[in-house]
Design an enzyme around this catalytic site. Structure first.
Site, PDB file in Angstrom:
ATOM      1  N   LYS A  29       0.762  -1.241   0.625  1.00  0.00           N
ATOM      2  CA  LYS A  29      -0.005  -0.392  -0.050  1.00  0.00           C
ATOM      3  C   LYS A  29       0.577   1.688   0.038  1.00  0.00           C
ATOM      4  CE  LYS A  29      -2.110   2.197   3.661  1.00  0.00           C
ATOM      5  NZ  LYS A  29      -1.741   2.753   5.032  1.00  0.00           N
ATOM      6  N   ASP A  50      -6.074   0.448   0.640  1.00  0.00           N
ATOM      7  CA  ASP A  50      -6.222   1.037   2.347  1.00  0.00           C
ATOM      8  C   ASP A  50      -7.970   0.402   3.145  1.00  0.00           C
ATOM      9  OD1 ASP A  50      -8.186   2.938   1.233  1.00  0.00           O
ATOM     10  OD2 ASP A  50      -6.935   4.635   2.061  1.00  0.00           O
TER      11      ASP A  50
END
Length: 329
Positions: free
Chosen positions: A200, A218
């Site tokens: 991420k 996320d």
């Protein structure tokens, strides 16, 4: 005198011993009555049998009650239909969030990398309020790698988990100094080897500092794509792969911004503002949140709700207010 009484007694005795004669009519009637009774007894079972047959016939011929038909099952969405719907959602979000951008303040790849690591389990706003002092004290990887851990902890305390985060950002600064010439690498293979950096974080840096397309999964992104039935996966890597299959690579970075913007402003985790959602007609989860338009408007956040955004230094096209610095009223 004795003779008459003897005669009377003899007559009485004779009367007792002689059987009485039955009337001829009675004798004839008795057999007829008996025959009638026997016939009635024979007829009764026959009548019962006939009645039973009638009832059975009635049961057979009575029409069965019509059962309510089950509602037809909805056909599963084909992959082609899913792609079309997903891309339409992206186009409509692009119109609503034409100003979508990374919500962390940064001036270079190093600042973005550190800020993204610090954003774990806190808001971008709190990170943006914290990093000005941190970057003023340690502007380069070499500076941060040589810093006192106690001083760094104190500077980043507002972001929470400050001891673990201090270890991560000082570790990645040391790795950049020792293995990458003090520069942030532009490949995911190198980024994910840095302390505290996962896929991420790597895609945030690649997409926004290097222009390399990537999907940032996320909590907001994962929640929304499951609500929209783009995928049922919960593992971030599998979510990333499933969504990447629906869009051209050139859309990945901006798609991530738009979805995250929508999750933070309208499609909240606990109470989505369904009645104020611009893509309500495309959302399979419509109705999970507030559908009344007036009530839904009160749930909108940041610039959608007329409130400051998360950046102290937002881009020029941002339509909302800049966030206040740490400690400001």
């Amino acid at each position: 005198m004795s003779k008459p009484s003897e005669q009377i007694q003899a007559t009485a005795a004779a009367a007792k011993s002689t059987p009485a004669k039955k009337a001829p009519g009675a004798a004839k009637k008795a057999p007829a009555a008996a025959k009638k009774t026997a016939a009635a007894k024979k007829a009764a079972p026959a009548e019962k049998t006939a009645a039973a047959k009638k009832t059975a016939a009635g049961k057979k011929t009575a029409p069965a009650e019509a059962k309510p038909k089950a509602a037809p099952k909805a056909k599963p969405e084909s992959h082609t239909a899913l792609v079309r719907r997903a891309r339409r959602i992206n186009r409509e979000l692009a119109e609503v969030y034409s100003y979508a951008h990374p919500e962390l303040d940064f001036e270079n790849p190093f600042e973005l990398l550190v800020a993204t690591v610090l954003s774990a389990q806190t808001t971008d706003l709190r990170v943006n309020q914290t990093t000005p002092r941190l970057f003023a004290a340690y502007p380069t990887p070499e500076d941060l790698a040589a810093a006192s851990p106690e001083e760094v902890e104190e500077l980043i305390r507002p972001t929470g988990f400050f001891r673990a985060k201090t270890k991560s950002i000082m570790g990645l600064a040391t790795a950049l100094r020792d293995h990458h010439g003090g520069e942030v690498p532009g490949r995911i293979e190198d980024l994910v080897k840095l302390p505290g950096v996962g896929r991420k974080t790597a895609f945030v840096v690649l997409g926004n500092a290097f222009g390399v397309p990537g999907i940032t999964v996320d909590t907001h992104f994962g929640r929304l794509v499951r609500r929209w039935k783009w995928t049922e996966e919960t593992d971030p890597v599998k979510v990333e792969a499933a969504v990447a299959d629906l869009f051209p690579k050139s859309e990945w970075t901006m798609l991530s911004h738009r979805v995250i913007f929508h999750g933070r402003r309208i499609c909240h985790s606990r109470k989505p503002a369904c009645g104020a959602c611009p893509i309500a007609d495309l959302c399979p989860a419509y109705g999970e949140g507030e559908t009344d338009p007036e009530k839904a408007k009160k749930l909108l956040k940041y610039e959608m709700g007329g409130l400051p955004g998360q950046r102290l230094k937002p881009p020029p096209d941002y339509p909302g207010k800049a966030a206040p610095p740490l400690g400001a009223a």
